[in-house]
Design a protein around this motif. Structure first.
Motif, mmCIF file in Angstrom:
data_model
loop_
_atom_site.group_PDB
_atom_site.id
_atom_site.type_symbol
_atom_site.label_atom_id
_atom_site.label_comp_id
_atom_site.label_asym_id
_atom_site.label_seq_id
_atom_site.Cartn_x
_atom_site.Cartn_y
_atom_site.Cartn_z
ATOM 1 N N ILE A 107 1.089 -1.052 -0.107
ATOM 2 C CA ILE A 107 -0.039 0.030 -0.023
ATOM 3 C C ILE A 107 0.758 1.105 0.028
ATOM 4 O O ILE A 107 0.533 1.959 -0.736
ATOM 5 C CB ILE A 107 -1.101 0.026 1.130
ATOM 6 C CG1 ILE A 107 -1.989 -1.071 0.936
ATOM 7 C CG2 ILE A 107 -1.834 1.433 1.234
ATOM 8 C CD1 ILE A 107 -2.886 -1.338 2.283
ATOM 9 N N ASP A 108 2.037 1.080 0.836
ATOM 10 C CA ASP A 108 2.733 2.388 0.618
ATOM 11 C C ASP A 108 3.334 2.789 -0.764
ATOM 12 O O ASP A 108 3.431 3.778 -1.141
ATOM 13 C CB ASP A 108 3.891 2.216 1.662
ATOM 14 C CG ASP A 108 3.766 2.236 3.213
ATOM 15 O OD1 ASP A 108 2.747 2.683 3.485
ATOM 16 O OD2 ASP A 108 4.565 1.564 4.047
ATOM 17 N N ARG A 109 3.749 1.530 -1.395
ATOM 18 C CA ARG A 109 4.390 1.688 -2.585
ATOM 19 C C ARG A 109 3.510 2.090 -3.566
ATOM 20 O O ARG A 109 3.703 3.187 -4.505
ATOM 21 C CB ARG A 109 4.893 0.210 -3.056
ATOM 22 C CG ARG A 109 6.132 -0.177 -2.620
ATOM 23 C CD ARG A 109 6.622 -1.489 -3.217
ATOM 24 N NE ARG A 109 7.604 -2.146 -2.594
ATOM 25 C CZ ARG A 109 7.587 -2.973 -1.390
ATOM 26 N NH1 ARG A 109 6.187 -3.110 -1.090
ATOM 27 N NH2 ARG A 109 8.532 -3.507 -0.802
ATOM 28 N N ARG B 257 3.597 9.411 7.852
ATOM 29 C CA ARG B 257 4.588 8.447 8.279
ATOM 30 C C ARG B 257 5.980 8.378 7.400
ATOM 31 O O ARG B 257 7.152 8.419 7.585
ATOM 32 C CB ARG B 257 4.082 7.123 8.513
ATOM 33 C CG ARG B 257 5.338 6.103 8.862
ATOM 34 C CD ARG B 257 4.693 4.677 9.254
ATOM 35 N NE ARG B 257 3.583 4.200 8.406
ATOM 36 C CZ ARG B 257 3.835 3.472 7.171
ATOM 37 N NH1 ARG B 257 5.276 3.403 6.874
ATOM 38 N NH2 ARG B 257 2.994 3.098 6.485
ATOM 39 N N LEU B 258 5.449 8.420 6.003
ATOM 40 C CA LEU B 258 6.522 8.228 4.934
ATOM 41 C C LEU B 258 7.229 9.694 5.007
ATOM 42 O O LEU B 258 8.628 9.543 4.615
ATOM 43 C CB LEU B 258 5.588 8.179 3.564
ATOM 44 C CG LEU B 258 5.154 6.832 3.572
ATOM 45 C CD1 LEU B 258 4.173 6.538 2.078
ATOM 46 C CD2 LEU B 258 6.033 5.518 3.206
ATOM 47 N N ARG B 259 6.596 10.566 5.297
ATOM 48 C CA ARG B 259 7.578 11.991 5.247
ATOM 49 C C ARG B 259 8.452 11.908 6.546
ATOM 50 O O ARG B 259 9.754 12.302 6.420
ATOM 51 C CB ARG B 259 6.416 13.173 5.289
ATOM 52 C CG ARG B 259 5.778 13.253 3.877
ATOM 53 C CD ARG B 259 4.939 14.756 3.997
ATOM 54 N NE ARG B 259 6.043 15.995 3.795
ATOM 55 C CZ ARG B 259 5.747 17.003 4.077
ATOM 56 N NH1 ARG B 259 4.533 17.342 4.350
ATOM 57 N NH2 ARG B 259 6.509 17.987 3.919
ATOM 58 N N ALA B 260 7.787 11.594 7.605
ATOM 59 C CA ALA B 260 8.694 11.569 8.755
ATOM 60 C C ALA B 260 9.877 10.643 8.709
ATOM 61 O O ALA B 260 10.987 10.899 9.256
ATOM 62 C CB ALA B 260 7.816 10.902 10.125
ATOM 63 N N ASP B 261 9.708 9.368 7.819
ATOM 64 C CA ASP B 261 10.883 8.428 7.844
ATOM 65 C C ASP B 261 11.684 8.862 6.493
ATOM 66 O O ASP B 261 12.630 7.995 6.652
ATOM 67 C CB ASP B 261 10.179 7.102 7.484
ATOM 68 C CG ASP B 261 9.452 6.435 8.870
ATOM 69 O OD1 ASP B 261 9.579 6.988 9.796
ATOM 70 O OD2 ASP B 261 8.693 5.501 8.719
ATOM 71 N N GLY B 262 11.336 10.052 5.877
ATOM 72 C CA GLY B 262 12.467 10.203 4.791
ATOM 73 C C GLY B 262 12.079 9.535 3.642
ATOM 74 O O GLY B 262 13.113 9.733 2.441
ATOM 75 N N VAL B 263 10.921 8.606 3.521
ATOM 76 C CA VAL B 263 10.767 7.996 2.122
ATOM 77 C C VAL B 263 10.445 9.443 1.053
ATOM 78 O O VAL B 263 10.867 9.327 -0.029
ATOM 79 C CB VAL B 263 9.628 7.013 2.193
ATOM 80 C CG1 VAL B 263 9.345 6.484 1.098
ATOM 81 C CG2 VAL B 263 10.226 6.202 3.284
ATOM 82 N N LYS C 263 -3.544 9.818 4.861
ATOM 83 C CA LYS C 263 -2.792 11.036 5.472
ATOM 84 C C LYS C 263 -1.861 10.532 6.554
ATOM 85 O O LYS C 263 -0.738 10.790 6.661
ATOM 86 C CB LYS C 263 -3.744 12.085 5.834
ATOM 87 C CG LYS C 263 -3.072 13.372 6.642
ATOM 88 C CD LYS C 263 -4.006 14.246 7.325
ATOM 89 C CE LYS C 263 -3.125 15.308 7.603
ATOM 90 N NZ LYS C 263 -1.880 15.259 8.482
ATOM 91 N N ARG C 264 -2.446 9.630 7.264
ATOM 92 C CA ARG C 264 -1.511 8.952 8.314
ATOM 93 C C ARG C 264 -0.046 8.167 7.680
ATOM 94 O O ARG C 264 0.826 8.585 8.102
ATOM 95 C CB ARG C 264 -2.166 8.174 9.136
ATOM 96 C CG ARG C 264 -3.065 8.743 10.354
ATOM 97 C CD ARG C 264 -3.675 7.686 11.286
ATOM 98 N NE ARG C 264 -4.335 6.708 10.881
ATOM 99 C CZ ARG C 264 -5.538 6.809 10.425
ATOM 100 N NH1 ARG C 264 -6.216 7.965 10.715
ATOM 101 N NH2 ARG C 264 -6.501 5.777 9.825
ATOM 102 N N ARG C 265 -0.304 7.417 6.724
ATOM 103 C CA ARG C 265 0.590 6.985 5.996
ATOM 104 C C ARG C 265 1.626 7.936 5.452
ATOM 105 O O ARG C 265 2.915 7.653 5.215
ATOM 106 C CB ARG C 265 0.092 6.001 4.669
ATOM 107 C CG ARG C 265 -0.437 4.488 5.459
ATOM 108 C CD ARG C 265 -0.922 3.579 4.381
ATOM 109 N NE ARG C 265 -1.184 2.521 5.121
ATOM 110 C CZ ARG C 265 -0.654 1.263 4.977
ATOM 111 N NH1 ARG C 265 0.463 1.182 4.154
ATOM 112 N NH2 ARG C 265 -1.137 0.127 5.400
ATOM 113 N N VAL C 266 1.104 8.720 4.596
ATOM 114 C CA VAL C 266 1.851 10.055 4.010
ATOM 115 C C VAL C 266 2.849 10.733 5.084
ATOM 116 O O VAL C 266 3.928 10.990 4.960
ATOM 117 C CB VAL C 266 0.866 10.935 3.115
ATOM 118 C CG1 VAL C 266 1.903 12.142 2.634
ATOM 119 C CG2 VAL C 266 0.516 10.356 1.844
#
Length: 170
Positions: free
Chosen positions: A6-8, A42-48, A37-40
């Protein structure tokens, strides 16, 4: 960080259209807008996801000439020293250390051949650059045409491409 399917798919959708709403992305990946939004986040916080940018056709803002310049530096010049030498040139859209004889490969955009020549002369004046070899792009066969110079309004010698906005290419 490990991405699940799902992230991909969320990342793929954002690469396709960075202005897609969370609801639009959710429809595509099977999640609610708040879950996307939560996933995005998280992806921003993790540097993805490192940021969002406008993608601008450089020709639309007057940057119609493109070239790749091999630069040759004195001795064992470090990547940091090369970065320091090329980063202040507004025409440089990317630079890479490479294998082979050259120290680095620099991707440049300019308004025209005269502007490219001026940019090349400025690069050649850098203390650690001893020689260059330039290949001018005739046509782009594969790739994204929207890599454009970042522009630096604080540079007095910067040619003004009619207010080139700061952009980031892929």
């Amino acid at each position: 960080m490990r991405l699940d399917e799902i992230d991909r798919r969320i990342v793929a959708r954002l690469l396709e259209d960075g202005r897609a709403s969370y609801a639009q992305i959710g429809d595509r990946v099977g999640l609610s807008a708040p879950a996307v939004k939560r996933r995005v986040d998280r992806l921003r916080a993790d540097g993805v996801i490192t940021g969002f940018a406008a993608v601008v056709d450089p020709a639309a803002v007057g940057w119609t000439t493109e070239a790749f310049i091999e630069i040759f530096c004195t001795g064992a010049t470090s990547p940091e020293e090369i970065h320091s030498s090329v980063r202040g040139h507004p025409e440089v859209v990317a630079a890479y250390t490479i294998s082979g004889d050259a120290s680095a490969l620099v991707h440049v955009r300019a308004r025209d051949i005269q502007h490219l020549e001026q940019a090349l002369e400025r690069l050649r004046r850098e203390d650690n650059i001893t020689a260059t070899k330039t290949s001018i792009v005739l046509s782009r066969l594969i790739g994204h045409p929207f890599d454009a110079p970042s522009g630096r309004p604080d540079r007095a010698d910067r040619p003004d491409p009619a207010g080139t906005p700061s952009v980031t290419g892929q």
